[in-house]
Design an enzyme around this catalytic site. Structure first.
Site, PDB file in Angstrom:
ATOM      1  N   ASP A   1      10.753  -6.704  -1.517  1.00  0.00           N
ATOM      2  CA  ASP A   1       9.312  -6.500  -1.643  1.00  0.00           C
ATOM      3  C   ASP A   1       8.618  -6.959  -0.356  1.00  0.00           C
ATOM      4  O   ASP A   1       8.859  -8.066   0.118  1.00  0.00           O
ATOM      5  CB  ASP A   1       8.779  -7.308  -2.830  1.00  0.00           C
ATOM      6  CG  ASP A   1       7.417  -6.833  -3.294  1.00  0.00           C
ATOM      7  OD1 ASP A   1       6.849  -5.934  -2.658  1.00  0.00           O
ATOM      8  OD2 ASP A   1       6.924  -7.372  -4.313  1.00  0.00           O
TER       9      ASP A   1
ATOM     10  N   HIS B   1       6.808   4.960  -6.026  1.00  0.00           N
ATOM     11  CA  HIS B   1       5.901   3.873  -5.667  1.00  0.00           C
ATOM     12  C   HIS B   1       5.567   3.914  -4.182  1.00  0.00           C
ATOM     13  O   HIS B   1       4.400   3.746  -3.785  1.00  0.00           O
ATOM     14  CB  HIS B   1       6.540   2.538  -6.037  1.00  0.00           C
ATOM     15  CG  HIS B   1       5.671   1.352  -5.797  1.00  0.00           C
ATOM     16  ND1 HIS B   1       4.459   1.157  -6.431  1.00  0.00           N
ATOM     17  CD2 HIS B   1       5.828   0.274  -4.964  1.00  0.00           C
ATOM     18  CE1 HIS B   1       3.916   0.023  -6.019  1.00  0.00           C
ATOM     19  NE2 HIS B   1       4.721  -0.522  -5.129  1.00  0.00           N
TER      20      HIS B   1
END
Length: 344
Positions: free
Chosen positions: A153, A225
């Site tokens: 991330d 995403h």
């Protein structure tokens, strides 16, 4: 020659600080009548951070404070930062974001959990009885900066000068050197997520799970995403934000989550990301990650400079109200004398 303080640029809070092993996200509402207590705490916050951090210099303790729109009006008055407002709700065909009434954000970071714990304790010692806690989340760095879904991330975070250009306000106005920050707390349906194979998960995210390599444009679905979170300006230049997301959870309670926190010089970039995710781009093409992740909170704050926190400008007194003209019969109703400024 030493420059005078008036010639020095404002000192930003530690928005651009490095990623750490631990974090605490504390969000509160300021109770009516406690505005001065909150203002005094914010002014003392840099000193409290130094007090705790000096006890473990290698711990990298920082704390960034953000102020919401309604709280700004109550604590600091006019003018308000130009783009500070309540975070909109984004509603699509299948998913809807959440906006949480929130006044103050404290984003604590360190390489040791005890440092975050100690500074949060000092903050709450000052605010207890004067605020209502909206949310408190303790985050942790998970292996090689992965979320609990198993993917790295923050890969595309800007660095160096690019980070400052993406995050710090630079309009030569009174809020130069500050930043905007959006927070959201997500819980993940891990049973549904883990029921997917690795390749199916990679199509949801837009990256390879093991190597963190971005999928090619041919491989990457338009509802992934990554595809929906790339924002460009009218000239096609990509607009960056700085993420410092952290995993959190309580496995015994089947709680697995990601705390999203994004800093930017303008909240419009993050809001466009959220619109793409929840509404879709085009509408209906929502972010597939929302089929496995549920937002529980959401709020937008402005992050003042350290200079502003420690020495906020005085709110100018409201001019006296003009007296009411006499009533038609020559008597005075006296209404003008009963008016009071709405500011604290």
């Amino acid at each position: 020659m030493t420059a005078s303080s008036a010639e020095l640029p404002p000192e930003s809070q530690s928005v651009l600080g490095p990623l750490t092993r631990a974090a605490v996200f504390l969000v509160v509402r300021v109770d009516e009548g406690a505005e001065q207590i909150a203002k005094d705490l914010l002014a003392d916050l840099p000193g409290l951070q130094r007090t705790v951090g000096f006890r473990a210099l290698a711990g990298g303790l920082t704390c960034v404070a953000g102020v919401g729109a309604a709280a700004w009006d109550r604590i600091y008055g006019a003018p308000r930062p130009a783009e500070l407002h309540e975070l909109p709700v984004f509603s699509g065909d299948r998913h809807t974001s959440v906006t949480t009434g929130a006044d103050l954000l404290f984003h604590l970071r360190a390489d040791r959990t005890d440092l975050c714990f100690e500074l949060e304790t000092l903050i709450m010692d000052r605010l207890r009885g004067s605020v209502t806690v909206v949310d408190e989340v303790s985050g942790f760095r998970y292996f090689d900066a992965r979320d609990v879904l198993g993917f790295v991330d923050g890969t595309e975070n800007p660095t160096g000068g690019g980070a400052a250009r993406a995050v710090l306000v630079d309009d030569d106005g009174p809020f130069d050197g500050g930043s905007y920050v959006v927070v959201q707390k997500y819980l993940h349906d891990m049973a549904a997520w883990n029921a997917l194979g690795t390749e199916a998960q990679e199509l949801v995210i837009g990256r390879r799970k093991l190597s963190d390599v971005e999928l090619s444009d041919e491989e990457k679905p338009p509802d992934s995403h990554l595809a929906l979170n790339v924002i460009t300006d009218e000239d096609g230049n990509e607009l960056d934000i700085l993420r410092d997301n952290m995993p959190f959870g309580r496995p015994a309670y089947d709680e697995f989550g990601t705390y999203f926190i994004g800093y930017a010089k303008t909240p419009s970039v993050i809001e466009r990301m959220l619109e793409n995710m929840f509404v879709g781009a085009p509408p209906g093409n929502h972010d597939r990650i929302l089929d496995f992740s549920t937002p529980l909170t959401g709020a937008l704050f402005y992050v003042p400079t350290v200079d502003f926190l420690e020495d906020p400008p005085e709110i100018p007194a409201s001019p006296p109200a003009e007296p009411e003209p006499p009533a038609p019969d020559g008597s005075s109703l006296g209404i003008g004398s009963l008016r009071r400024s709405s500011r604290p």
